[in-house]
Design a protein around this motif. Structure first.
Motif, PDB file in Angstrom:
ATOM      1  N   ALA A   1     -51.149 102.169  57.992  1.00 30.46           N
ATOM      2  CA  ALA A   1     -51.711 101.159  57.092  1.00 30.46           C
ATOM      3  C   ALA A   1     -53.031 101.627  56.494  1.00 30.46           C
ATOM      4  CB  ALA A   1     -51.906  99.841  57.842  1.00 30.46           C
ATOM      5  N   ALA A   2     -53.844 102.318  57.270  1.00 36.65           N
ATOM      6  CA  ALA A   2     -55.114 102.843  56.764  1.00 36.65           C
ATOM      7  C   ALA A   2     -54.886 103.916  55.698  1.00 36.65           C
ATOM      8  CB  ALA A   2     -55.947 103.397  57.910  1.00 36.65           C
ATOM      9  N   VAL A   3     -53.917 104.796  55.924  1.00 30.85           N
ATOM     10  CA  VAL A   3     -53.619 105.856  54.958  1.00 30.85           C
ATOM     11  C   VAL A   3     -53.097 105.239  53.656  1.00 30.85           C
ATOM     12  CG1 VAL A   3     -52.087 107.803  54.485  1.00 30.85           C
ATOM     13  CG2 VAL A   3     -53.249 107.642  56.682  1.00 30.85           C
ATOM     14  N   VAL A   4     -52.223 104.256  53.752  1.00 30.89           N
ATOM     15  CA  VAL A   4     -51.695 103.592  52.565  1.00 30.89           C
ATOM     16  C   VAL A   4     -52.813 102.912  51.785  1.00 30.89           C
ATOM     17  CG1 VAL A   4     -50.199 101.701  51.783  1.00 30.89           C
ATOM     18  CG2 VAL A   4     -49.370 103.329  53.486  1.00 30.89           C
ATOM     19  N   ALA A   5     -53.740 102.264  52.483  1.00 32.78           N
ATOM     20  CA  ALA A   5     -54.866 101.602  51.814  1.00 32.78           C
ATOM     21  C   ALA A   5     -55.740 102.616  51.072  1.00 32.78           C
ATOM     22  CB  ALA A   5     -55.695 100.820  52.831  1.00 32.78           C
ATOM     23  N   VAL A   6     -56.014 103.754  51.668  1.00 31.96           N
ATOM     24  CA  VAL A   6     -56.822 104.796  51.020  1.00 31.96           C
ATOM     25  C   VAL A   6     -56.111 105.341  49.789  1.00 31.96           C
ATOM     26  CG1 VAL A   6     -57.747 107.134  51.324  1.00 31.96           C
ATOM     27  CG2 VAL A   6     -58.110 105.415  53.091  1.00 31.96           C
ATOM     28  N   VAL A   7     -54.805 105.550  49.872  1.00 25.65           N
ATOM     29  CA  VAL A   7     -54.039 106.056  48.736  1.00 25.65           C
ATOM     30  C   VAL A   7     -54.040 105.041  47.595  1.00 25.65           C
ATOM     31  CG1 VAL A   7     -51.707 106.665  47.962  1.00 25.65           C
ATOM     32  CG2 VAL A   7     -52.611 107.627  50.075  1.00 25.65           C
ATOM     33  N   VAL A   8     -53.890 103.768  47.901  1.00 24.54           N
ATOM     34  CA  VAL A   8     -53.894 102.731  46.878  1.00 24.54           C
ATOM     35  C   VAL A   8     -55.248 102.677  46.174  1.00 24.54           C
ATOM     36  CG1 VAL A   8     -53.821 100.223  46.526  1.00 24.54           C
ATOM     37  CG2 VAL A   8     -52.059 101.340  47.889  1.00 24.54           C
ATOM     38  N   VAL A   9     -56.332 102.751  46.916  1.00 26.39           N
ATOM     39  CA  VAL A   9     -57.676 102.738  46.318  1.00 26.39           C
ATOM     40  C   VAL A   9     -57.882 103.978  45.446  1.00 26.39           C
ATOM     41  CG1 VAL A   9     -60.134 102.872  46.836  1.00 26.39           C
ATOM     42  CG2 VAL A   9     -58.696 101.260  48.074  1.00 26.39           C
ATOM     43  N   ALA A  10     -57.429 105.146  45.912  1.00 33.38           N
ATOM     44  CA  ALA A  10     -57.580 106.382  45.130  1.00 33.38           C
ATOM     45  C   ALA A  10     -56.781 106.297  43.827  1.00 33.38           C
ATOM     46  CB  ALA A  10     -57.138 107.581  45.955  1.00 33.38           C
ATOM     47  N   LEU A  11     -55.566 105.778  43.866  1.00 29.77           N
ATOM     48  CA  LEU A  11     -54.771 105.630  42.657  1.00 29.77           C
ATOM     49  C   LEU A  11     -55.406 104.639  41.682  1.00 29.77           C
ATOM     50  CD1 LEU A  11     -51.119 105.644  44.031  1.00 29.77           C
ATOM     51  CD2 LEU A  11     -52.213 107.366  42.608  1.00 29.77           C
ATOM     52  N   ALA A  12     -55.952 103.558  42.211  1.00 30.93           N
ATOM     53  CA  ALA A  12     -56.611 102.583  41.340  1.00 30.93           C
ATOM     54  C   ALA A  12     -57.814 103.211  40.638  1.00 30.93           C
ATOM     55  CB  ALA A  12     -57.030 101.357  42.149  1.00 30.93           C
ATOM     56  N   LEU A  13     -58.596 103.998  41.347  1.00 32.59           N
ATOM     57  CA  LEU A  13     -59.747 104.677  40.736  1.00 32.59           C
ATOM     58  C   LEU A  13     -59.302 105.687  39.682  1.00 32.59           C
ATOM     59  CD1 LEU A  13     -62.134 105.219  43.771  1.00 32.59           C
ATOM     60  CD2 LEU A  13     -62.524 103.773  41.782  1.00 32.59           C
ATOM     61  N   ALA A  14     -58.232 106.415  39.964  1.00 34.80           N
ATOM     62  CA  ALA A  14     -57.724 107.405  39.002  1.00 34.80           C
ATOM     63  C   ALA A  14     -57.232 106.719  37.731  1.00 34.80           C
ATOM     64  CB  ALA A  14     -56.609 108.228  39.638  1.00 34.80           C
ATOM     65  N   LEU A  15     -56.532 105.608  37.859  1.00 36.66           N
ATOM     66  CA  LEU A  15     -56.062 104.873  36.680  1.00 36.66           C
ATOM     67  C   LEU A  15     -57.238 104.326  35.871  1.00 36.66           C
ATOM     68  CD1 LEU A  15     -52.978 102.974  38.108  1.00 36.66           C
ATOM     69  CD2 LEU A  15     -52.988 104.792  36.397  1.00 36.66           C
ATOM     70  N   TYR A  16     -58.237 103.809  36.549  1.00 41.83           N
ATOM     71  CA  TYR A  16     -59.413 103.284  35.862  1.00 41.83           C
ATOM     72  C   TYR A  16     -60.132 104.408  35.104  1.00 41.83           C
ATOM     73  CZ  TYR A  16     -64.003 101.349  35.002  1.00 41.83           C
ATOM     74  OH  TYR A  16     -65.159 100.950  34.408  1.00 41.83           O
ATOM     75  N   ALA A  17     -60.323 105.550  35.759  1.00 42.08           N
ATOM     76  CA  ALA A  17     -61.010 106.676  35.109  1.00 42.08           C
ATOM     77  C   ALA A  17     -60.206 107.181  33.913  1.00 42.08           C
ATOM     78  CB  ALA A  17     -61.247 107.796  36.109  1.00 42.08           C
ATOM     79  N   GLY A  18     -58.885 107.227  34.025  1.00 46.46           N
ATOM     80  CA  GLY A  18     -58.047 107.675  32.917  1.00 46.46           C
ATOM     81  C   GLY A  18     -58.121 106.731  31.732  1.00 46.46           C
ATOM     82  N   ALA A  19     -58.086 105.436  32.002  1.00 48.50           N
ATOM     83  CA  ALA A  19     -58.173 104.455  30.920  1.00 48.50           C
ATOM     84  C   ALA A  19     -59.549 104.493  30.267  1.00 48.50           C
ATOM     85  CB  ALA A  19     -57.877 103.059  31.456  1.00 48.50           C
ATOM     86  N   PHE A  20     -60.593 104.688  31.051  1.00 51.79           N
ATOM     87  CA  PHE A  20     -61.953 104.760  30.518  1.00 51.79           C
ATOM     88  C   PHE A  20     -62.113 105.993  29.631  1.00 51.79           C
ATOM     89  CE2 PHE A  20     -66.419 106.111  30.920  1.00 51.79           C
ATOM     90  CZ  PHE A  20     -67.023 104.998  30.372  1.00 51.79           C
ATOM     91  N   GLU A  21     -61.594 107.123  30.085  1.00 52.20           N
ATOM     92  CA  GLU A  21     -61.723 108.367  29.337  1.00 52.20           C
ATOM     93  C   GLU A  21     -60.938 108.306  28.035  1.00 52.20           C
ATOM     94  OE1 GLU A  21     -60.681 112.195  27.842  1.00 52.20           O
ATOM     95  OE2 GLU A  21     -59.237 110.998  28.946  1.00 52.20           O
ATOM     96  N   ALA A  22     -59.798 107.636  28.035  1.00 57.70           N
ATOM     97  CA  ALA A  22     -58.978 107.544  26.823  1.00 57.70           C
ATOM     98  C   ALA A  22     -59.665 106.735  25.738  1.00 57.70           C
ATOM     99  CB  ALA A  22     -57.630 106.924  27.161  1.00 57.70           C
ATOM    100  N   ASN A  23     -60.576 105.848  26.096  1.00 58.46           N
ATOM    101  CA  ASN A  23     -61.260 105.011  25.113  1.00 58.46           C
ATOM    102  C   ASN A  23     -62.572 105.600  24.615  1.00 58.46           C
ATOM    103  OD1 ASN A  23     -59.350 102.962  24.983  1.00 58.46           O
ATOM    104  ND2 ASN A  23     -60.106 102.065  26.876  1.00 58.46           N
ATOM    105  N   LEU A  24     -62.987 106.742  25.147  1.00 60.45           N
ATOM    106  CA  LEU A  24     -64.206 107.391  24.667  1.00 60.45           C
ATOM    107  C   LEU A  24     -63.942 108.042  23.312  1.00 60.45           C
ATOM    108  CD1 LEU A  24     -65.501 109.130  27.913  1.00 60.45           C
ATOM    109  CD2 LEU A  24     -66.439 107.122  26.802  1.00 60.45           C
ATOM    110  N   PRO A  25     -64.911 108.032  22.411  1.00 61.39           N
ATOM    111  CA  PRO A  25     -64.702 108.700  21.120  1.00 61.39           C
ATOM    112  C   PRO A  25     -64.614 110.203  21.317  1.00 61.39           C
ATOM    113  CG  PRO A  25     -66.971 107.962  21.322  1.00 61.39           C
ATOM    114  CD  PRO A  25     -66.224 107.419  22.517  1.00 61.39           C
ATOM    115  N   GLY A  26     -63.759 110.838  20.534  1.00 59.81           N
ATOM    116  CA  GLY A  26     -63.583 112.282  20.637  1.00 59.81           C
ATOM    117  C   GLY A  26     -64.693 113.029  19.921  1.00 59.81           C
ATOM    118  N   PRO A  27     -64.732 114.332  20.083  1.00 58.86           N
ATOM    119  CA  PRO A  27     -65.752 115.130  19.405  1.00 58.86           C
ATOM    120  C   PRO A  27     -65.486 115.178  17.906  1.00 58.86           C
ATOM    121  CG  PRO A  27     -64.181 116.549  20.526  1.00 58.86           C
ATOM    122  CD  PRO A  27     -63.849 115.140  20.922  1.00 58.86           C
TER     123      PRO A  27
END
Length: 130
Positions: free
Chosen positions: A15-41
């Motif tokens: 259960a602890a390993v599953v919780a850590v994986v879920v939190v890591a995936l949530a952070l990765a999705l958030y970072a990906g969505a944030f990066e996609a909305n940044l203006p390009g060069p």
């Protein structure tokens, strides 16, 4: 009654390993969505490429022909406006609309045909803007 402090507040390892994986995936999705909305060069290299193409269009036998300046304006990138200026021997030849101060600029030192059998040093300046 004796209490077992060692068994309280413990979690199953799976259960602890599953919780850590879920939190890591949530952070990765958030970072990906944030990066996609940044203006390009901003691509500001259009003038260099346009100056190369304009110079090739003006050059015959390694010498620039000023009378070809207006015909070389179609060498600019699609969707952009272009202005070309050729300075030589106290003369200035211009082609294209007046460029704003924010235009991307590139210049080249070239040889120009100043007259029959006469070649002079010159500067070709190309400005590109939207």
């Amino acid at each position: 009654m004796r209490r077992s402090w060692g068994r309280e507040a413990q979690t199953e390892p799976l259960a602890a390993v599953v919780a850590v994986v879920v939190v890591a995936l949530a952070l990765a999705l958030y970072a990906g969505a944030f990066e996609a909305n940044l203006p390009g060069p901003v691509d500001r290299d259009h003038a260099e490429a346009a100056a190369d193409r304009v110079e090739r269009a003006l050059t015959v036998g390694g010498v620039v022909r000023p009378e070809r300046l207006a015909a070389a304006l179609d060498r600019g990138p699609d969707g952009y406006r272009i202005n070309a200026t050729l300075d030589f021997g106290g003369r200035t030849e211009r082609a294209g609309p007046a460029a704003p101060g924010t235009a991307d600029t590139a210049s080249r030192r070239v040889s120009v045909r100043a007259g029959p059998g006469e070649v002079a040093p010159a500067r070709l300046e190309v400005r590109v803007w939207t």
